[in-house]
Design an enzyme around this catalytic site. Structure first.
Site, PDB file in Angstrom:
ATOM      1  CE  LYS A   1      56.510  61.858  19.558  1.00 18.12           C
ATOM      2  NZ  LYS A   1      55.328  61.259  20.091  1.00 18.12           N
TER       3      LYS A   1
ATOM      4  CB  CYS B   1      52.076  56.569  22.947  1.00 18.79           C
ATOM      5  SG  CYS B   1      50.868  57.115  21.811  1.00 18.79           S
TER       6      CYS B   1
ATOM      7  CD  GLN C   1      55.917  55.653  17.320  1.00 20.34           C
ATOM      8  OE1 GLN C   1      54.701  55.508  17.310  1.00 20.34           O
ATOM      9  NE2 GLN C   1      56.519  56.709  17.834  1.00 20.34           N
TER      10      GLN C   1
ATOM     11  CG  MET D   1      49.673  62.489  15.597  1.00 14.67           C
ATOM     12  SD  MET D   1      48.813  64.037  15.231  1.00 14.67           S
ATOM     13  CE  MET D   1      49.426  64.400  13.578  1.00 14.67           C
TER      14      MET D   1
END
Ligand SMILES: Cc1cc2nc3c(=O)[nH]c(=O)nc-3n(C[C@H](O)[C@H](O)[C@H](O)COP(=O)(O)O)c2cc1C
Length: 329
Positions: free
Chosen positions: A142, A103, A73, A20
């Site tokens: 992800k 995202c 990431q 996050m």
């Protein structure tokens, strides 16, 4: 259930901290890992190395004192840039590279990145193949369940990822178009788990140990990934660890224990960012920690005005001491 392996790394658990931006800095990752998180990726880093010279970016690439494997990431829409970014981060100590296709609404270098990429399966393959080839360490992905509810191409993307050499997948149970709206759905995650042999981690709206167990059961996934529910409740990881071991869900930590957890977190923030910036960054965490506690809004209003680190720490200590005394009375 066999342990999760990511390349050569055998993980000690099944509950991952979700990346996050603006939240999962080094102090928060260290805290969640201490609380039982099996893996914690750093905040997203643009694949454009020209953006890495800022103080913020330097901090994002700091993994000192973090248990292995260190996960970085990266996000970007250009295969060559992603490959270069992976290589440079591995040279700087990254042990796992996580590619962000989860995202929404991210543009890097005026190219689409993040979950916007899910629309272009050929580009997904090109990015993942180039990144895997360049990294020389495990690459994880992800992703979301697809581009939009009518094009839930998550299974295809997962197969592409596996064929490209990706070592594990974390799947957020929403499509890109859904952003954060509606409830996460786990059916597509279950279908993805059936379609690939690499570990699959289920993500989205998991906010308790009970729910973690239910999602694992419903999806057949190897692990769960927790984002927002860890904000102000990092002990959710030890609750999940206990529930998966078949133990009773632990009682809520006492106000005194919460005080000690927060104070250690705040001190780590002050050390990492320096006292001034650290106190500013700490405000959102304090807000999360006191959510749904007695007199939270009055306390929040007053503590948000405190500028010094010592003043902030003392205010937090006093608030939780008062809660502790009230509980004992
Ligand atoms: C404040 C915030 C920042 C996020 N930043 C990232 C990010 O940098 N990279 C990423 O892959 N996902 C990011 N996400 C998505 C989360 O990793 C996760 O997939 C999402 O919050 C759903 O999980 P949850 O319901 O457990 O929160 C972010 C989410 C939030 C709330």
């Amino acid at each position: 259930m066999p342990a999760i392996h990511i390349g050569p790394y055998r993980l000690g658990g099944r509950a991952f901290l979700a990346p996050m931006a603006g939240v999962t800095d080094l102090p928060f990752r260290r805290l969640c890992l201490r609380m039982g998180a099996a893996l914690a990726a750093g905040e997203m880093l643009s694949a454009d190395a020209r953006l890495w010279e800022t103080e913020e970016s330097r901090r994002r690439r700091d993994h000192s004192g973090e248990p292995e494997p260190r996960v970085v990431q990266i996000a970007g829409g250009d295969p060559q840039m992603m490959a270069d970014a992976a290589r440079r981060n591995v040279d700087a100590g990254a042990q796992v590279i996580d590619v962000n296709m989860g995202c929404p609404a991210k543009k890097v270098c005026s190219k689409e990145a993040g979950s916007a990429l899910l629309r272009d399966e050929r580009l997904v393959a090109a990015i993942l193949e180039a990144t895997v080839r360049a990294a020389g360490v495990p690459v994880t992905l992800k992703m979301r369940t697809g581009w939009n509810p009518d094009r839930r191409n998550g299974v295809t993307v997962a197969r592409i990822a596996e064929a490209s050499g990706v070592a594990a997948l974390a799947v957020h149970g929403r499509t890109r178009d859904c952003r954060f709206a509606g409830a996460a759905e786990y059916r597509t995650i279950a279908a993805i788990k059936q379609a690939v042999r690499i570990p699959v981690i289920a993500n989205g709206d998991i906010d308790s140990a009970h729910k973690a167990v239910a999602v694992l059961r419903a999806t057949g996934a190897d692990g769960v990934m927790i984002g927002r529910a860890a904000q102000g409740r990092p002990w959710i990881f030890r609750e999940i660890v206990a529930a998966l071991a078949g133990a009773d869900v632990r009682p809520e930590p006492s106000a005194r224990e919460v005080r000690d957890i927060i104070c250690a977190h705040l001190r780590d923030l002050y050390g990492f960012y320096g006292p001034g910036t650290g106190a500013r960054i700490a405000r959102k965490h304090i807000g999360w920690y006191c959510r749904e506690r007695p007199q939270a809004s009055a306390f929040r209003q007053s503590v948000m005005k405190v500028e010094s680190a010592e003043g902030q720490l003392a205010a937090v200590r006093d608030y939780f001491d008062a809660l502790s005394q009230a509980a004992a009375a």
